[in-house]
Scaffold this motif. Structure first.
Motif: not given
Ligand code: Z5A
Length: 210
Positions: A56-77
């Protein structure tokens, strides 16, 4: 013991998810349900809350693929350490977003291939799905207007342009059209009408499971 149930609220920012979850929690408690667990995604575990603050940090540059994988890392945990154990002991789990958000935001908003997202879901979650999803449907301008009126500033997603949100809404509605476990609720209506529709849908679901 009767297995619990996982009820998820989905929708654009400002559609009223948190408000409706509080309403439903109160409704269930007033009927004597004691074991209620609230979750939010991304988030809900120490690991996932760390990922959430990056996402959610507006100063972070996150590419879509990294964003998706972080969403799933968060979800599976969250699923493995909180949601599944809660359901196994018979709790009602009320989720503020789940997997459908990834289809809508990363698929619709970021333009990622929906089949790739489905295959990641299958790989990490298997056939785990919410029992009922309530999609609070609202025009993006109206939703963002509500967010702005809270005056807390926009996060990295809320800074996106309206087109991004229109694409998200399209995927949300398309997914709902093909899935009977997703109920669409008009979230632009007055709050009492929205919470009334939430109560009706949950009631229908609870009657159907006996
Ligand atoms: N994201 C993603 O990209 N991919 C994923 O897989 C997942 C998430 C899981 C998480 O934000 C961000 O992550 C999200 C998508 C992305 N993007 N953003 N931003 P979040 O879920 O934590 O935050 P949010 O969606 O922005 O939630 P919110 O702003 O808190 O909205 P809400 O919970 O839906 O609304 P609310 O707080 O209940 O209501 C907002 C205001 O409207 C409040 O003042 C209410 O009193 C008012 N309200 C609510 N209902 C009504 C009605 N019916 N009439 C009038 N006023 C109302």
């Amino acid at each position: 013991m009767k297995p619990g149930c996982f009820i998820v609220f989905e929708g654009l920012e400002g559609s009223g998810k948190s408000t409706c979850i509080s309403f439903l929690e109160n409704m269930l408690r007033s009927r004597g349900v004691e074991d209620i667990v609230r979750t939010r995604e991304p988030g809900g575990t120490t690991l996932a809350e760390k990922l959430r603050s990056i996402l959610l940090d507006p100063s972070e540059q996150v590419v879509p693929e990294a964003e998706l994988l972080m969403m799933y890392a968060s979800r599976v945990q969250l699923v493995q350490t909180v949601i599944r154990p809660s359901l196994e002991r018979g709790a009602y789990v009320l989720g503020d977003r789940h997997d459908l958000s990834s289809m809508a935001y990363q698929g619709g908003g970021r333009g990622m291939d929906l089949e790739v997202i489905r295959s990641i879901r299958r790989a990490v979650l298997g056939d785990f799905r919410p029992d009922l999803t309530l999609l609070l449907d609202i025009d993006p301008e109206a939703g963002l207007g509500r967010v702005d009126s809270r005056g807390r500033g926009r996060d990295r997603f809320e800074l996106e342009k309206l087109d991004f949100y229109r694409r998200i809404r399209e995927v949300y509605l398309a997914e709902a059209a093909g899935d009977s476990s997703i109920a669409v609720i008009d979230a632009s209506a007055p709050l009492e009408q929205v919470t009334g529709a939430v109560a009706d849908r949950v009631e229908e679901y609870l009657c159907s499971r006996g």
